[in-house]
Design a protein around this motif. Structure first.
Motif, PDB file in Angstrom:
ATOM      1  N   ALA A  33       0.842  -1.212   0.000  1.00 32.44           N
ATOM      2  CA  ALA A  33       0.000   0.000   0.000  1.00 32.44           C
ATOM      3  C   ALA A  33       0.871   1.254   0.000  1.00 32.44           C
ATOM      4  O   ALA A  33       0.555   2.235  -0.695  1.00 32.44           O
ATOM      5  N   ILE A  34       1.971   1.223   0.732  1.00 33.90           N
ATOM      6  CA  ILE A  34       2.895   2.373   0.766  1.00 33.90           C
ATOM      7  C   ILE A  34       3.579   2.540  -0.587  1.00 33.90           C
ATOM      8  O   ILE A  34       3.716   3.654  -1.102  1.00 33.90           O
ATOM      9  N   ILE A  35       3.995   1.439  -1.191  1.00 34.29           N
ATOM     10  CA  ILE A  35       4.630   1.494  -2.511  1.00 34.29           C
ATOM     11  C   ILE A  35       3.652   2.068  -3.538  1.00 34.29           C
ATOM     12  O   ILE A  35       4.017   2.928  -4.352  1.00 34.29           O
ATOM     13  N   ALA A  36       2.401   1.638  -3.495  1.00 34.82           N
ATOM     14  CA  ALA A  36       1.388   2.152  -4.421  1.00 34.82           C
ATOM     15  C   ALA A  36       1.141   3.637  -4.187  1.00 34.82           C
ATOM     16  O   ALA A  36       1.010   4.419  -5.143  1.00 34.82           O
ATOM     17  N   LEU A  37       1.108   4.049  -2.925  1.00 34.22           N
ATOM     18  CA  LEU A  37       0.903   5.461  -2.602  1.00 34.22           C
ATOM     19  C   LEU A  37       2.063   6.307  -3.131  1.00 34.22           C
ATOM     20  O   LEU A  37       1.856   7.383  -3.694  1.00 34.22           O
ATOM     21  N   SER A  38       3.279   5.803  -2.988  1.00 30.69           N
ATOM     22  CA  SER A  38       4.448   6.512  -3.498  1.00 30.69           C
ATOM     23  C   SER A  38       4.378   6.647  -5.025  1.00 30.69           C
ATOM     24  O   SER A  38       4.661   7.721  -5.574  1.00 30.69           O
ATOM     25  N   LYS A  39       3.998   5.573  -5.710  1.00 30.42           N
ATOM     26  CA  LYS A  39       3.872   5.635  -7.177  1.00 30.42           C
ATOM     27  C   LYS A  39       2.820   6.659  -7.575  1.00 30.42           C
ATOM     28  O   LYS A  39       3.013   7.417  -8.528  1.00 30.42           O
ATOM     29  N   ASN A  40       1.704   6.675  -6.851  1.00 29.31           N
ATOM     30  CA  ASN A  40       0.668   7.679  -7.127  1.00 29.31           C
ATOM     31  C   ASN A  40       1.219   9.087  -6.932  1.00 29.31           C
ATOM     32  O   ASN A  40       0.956   9.981  -7.739  1.00 29.31           O
ATOM     33  N   LYS A  41       1.997   9.277  -5.881  1.00 30.59           N
ATOM     34  CA  LYS A  41       2.574  10.598  -5.591  1.00 30.59           C
ATOM     35  C   LYS A  41       3.428  11.081  -6.762  1.00 30.59           C
ATOM     36  O   LYS A  41       3.319  12.229  -7.166  1.00 30.59           O
ATOM     37  N   TRP A  42       4.282  10.196  -7.305  1.00 31.62           N
ATOM     38  CA  TRP A  42       5.111  10.586  -8.445  1.00 31.62           C
ATOM     39  C   TRP A  42       4.236  11.003  -9.619  1.00 31.62           C
ATOM     40  O   TRP A  42       4.504  12.001 -10.285  1.00 31.62           O
ATOM     41  N   GLU A  43       3.183  10.238  -9.886  1.00 32.16           N
ATOM     42  CA  GLU A  43       2.281  10.573 -10.996  1.00 32.16           C
ATOM     43  C   GLU A  43       1.610  11.924 -10.744  1.00 32.16           C
ATOM     44  O   GLU A  43       1.504  12.744 -11.655  1.00 32.16           O
ATOM     45  N   TRP A  44       1.182  12.154  -9.510  1.00 34.28           N
ATOM     46  CA  TRP A  44       0.541  13.433  -9.176  1.00 34.28           C
ATOM     47  C   TRP A  44       1.524  14.593  -9.338  1.00 34.28           C
ATOM     48  O   TRP A  44       1.142  15.677  -9.752  1.00 34.28           O
ATOM     49  N   MET A  45       2.796  14.365  -9.000  1.00 35.51           N
ATOM     50  CA  MET A  45       3.806  15.416  -9.156  1.00 35.51           C
ATOM     51  C   MET A  45       4.039  15.698 -10.647  1.00 35.51           C
ATOM     52  O   MET A  45       4.146  16.861 -11.047  1.00 35.51           O
ATOM     53  N   ILE A  46       4.104  14.660 -11.450  1.00 36.97           N
ATOM     54  CA  ILE A  46       4.313  14.834 -12.892  1.00 36.97           C
ATOM     55  C   ILE A  46       3.106  15.536 -13.519  1.00 36.97           C
ATOM     56  O   ILE A  46       3.269  16.439 -14.345  1.00 36.97           O
ATOM     57  N   GLU A  47       1.922  15.140 -13.111  1.00 34.78           N
ATOM     58  CA  GLU A  47       0.690  15.694 -13.687  1.00 34.78           C
ATOM     59  C   GLU A  47       0.232  16.983 -12.997  1.00 34.78           C
ATOM     60  O   GLU A  47      -0.787  17.547 -13.389  1.00 34.78           O
ATOM     61  N   ARG A  48       0.963  17.396 -11.965  1.00 36.86           N
ATOM     62  CA  ARG A  48       0.628  18.607 -11.189  1.00 36.86           C
ATOM     63  C   ARG A  48      -0.784  18.539 -10.599  1.00 36.86           C
ATOM     64  O   ARG A  48      -1.554  19.484 -10.655  1.00 36.86           O
ATOM     65  N   GLN A  49      -1.110  17.396 -10.017  1.00 34.60           N
ATOM     66  CA  GLN A  49      -2.395  17.205  -9.357  1.00 34.60           C
ATOM     67  C   GLN A  49      -2.269  17.723  -7.923  1.00 34.60           C
ATOM     68  O   GLN A  49      -2.088  16.965  -6.975  1.00 34.60           O
ATOM     69  N   LEU A  50      -2.378  19.024  -7.785  1.00 35.21           N
ATOM     70  CA  LEU A  50      -2.069  19.695  -6.523  1.00 35.21           C
ATOM     71  C   LEU A  50      -3.038  19.340  -5.410  1.00 35.21           C
ATOM     72  O   LEU A  50      -2.627  19.243  -4.247  1.00 35.21           O
ATOM     73  N   ASP A  51      -4.323  19.149  -5.712  1.00 35.34           N
ATOM     74  CA  ASP A  51      -5.278  18.802  -4.658  1.00 35.34           C
ATOM     75  C   ASP A  51      -4.934  17.455  -4.032  1.00 35.34           C
ATOM     76  O   ASP A  51      -4.980  17.300  -2.810  1.00 35.34           O
ATOM     77  N   ASP A  52      -4.559  16.476  -4.868  1.00 39.71           N
ATOM     78  CA  ASP A  52      -4.160  15.170  -4.351  1.00 39.71           C
ATOM     79  C   ASP A  52      -2.898  15.290  -3.500  1.00 39.71           C
ATOM     80  O   ASP A  52      -2.785  14.667  -2.442  1.00 39.71           O
ATOM     81  N   LEU A  53      -1.942  16.102  -3.964  1.00 38.31           N
ATOM     82  CA  LEU A  53      -0.706  16.289  -3.208  1.00 38.31           C
ATOM     83  C   LEU A  53      -0.972  16.992  -1.878  1.00 38.31           C
ATOM     84  O   LEU A  53      -0.393  16.618  -0.850  1.00 38.31           O
ATOM     85  N   ARG A  54      -1.841  17.984  -1.864  1.00 38.58           N
ATOM     86  CA  ARG A  54      -2.169  18.682  -0.608  1.00 38.58           C
ATOM     87  C   ARG A  54      -2.734  17.710   0.427  1.00 38.58           C
ATOM     88  O   ARG A  54      -2.443  17.828   1.612  1.00 38.58           O
ATOM     89  N   GLN A  55      -3.556  16.775  -0.021  1.00 40.70           N
ATOM     90  CA  GLN A  55      -4.120  15.784   0.900  1.00 40.70           C
ATOM     91  C   GLN A  55      -3.063  14.805   1.380  1.00 40.70           C
ATOM     92  O   GLN A  55      -3.092  14.371   2.526  1.00 40.70           O
TER      93      GLN A  55
END
Length: 121
Positions: A4-26
């Motif tokens: 679950a942590i590995i998946a969350l980290s992968k999501n974080k990288w995608e959000w950083m690349i895509e500039r999904q700021l709301d997801d990153l703020r959460q």
């Protein structure tokens, strides 16, 4: 839990690349710290860096990942090759990225992320 942590980290990288700021703020803890090669940022400063394009994350090649769980804390190490645009220049660097997650109210939040540049790729 480690997956679950590995998946969350992968999501974080995608959000950083895509500039999904709301997801990153959460995801980012209010007291989170971010250590880059030349600066240290708070949560709000890191969000601003991504929003403003001071650092534009382009691609991440995750080569190795490990997770250590200690109570309500997870320490994830990613060996990566990161491509980004910094100061208008495209750069590719080998890093070990240390991510520290804390679980509060059944939700994992990123408390710290540090980039350590490797001397050899």
């Amino acid at each position: 839990m480690e997956q679950a942590i590995i998946a969350l980290s992968k999501n974080k990288w995608e959000w950083m690349i895509e500039r999904q700021l709301d997801d990153l703020r959460q995801l980012f803890h209010e007291k989170a710290v971010f250590v880059h090669m030349g600066a240290t940022f708070s949560k709000d400063e890191e969000i601003d860096v991504i929003h403003s394009g001071s650092i534009i994350y382009k691609d991440i090649d995750i080569q190795e990942t490990s997770v250590q769980l200690i109570g309500e804390t997870a320490i994830l190490l990613n060996k990566v090759k990161l491509q980004a645009i910094v100061g208008g220049n495209t750069v590719t660097n080998p890093f070990v990225v240390t991510e520290v997650y804390v679980r509060q109210k059944e939700q994992w939040q990123l408390a710290s992320m540090s980039f350590t540049r490797l001397l050899s790729p």
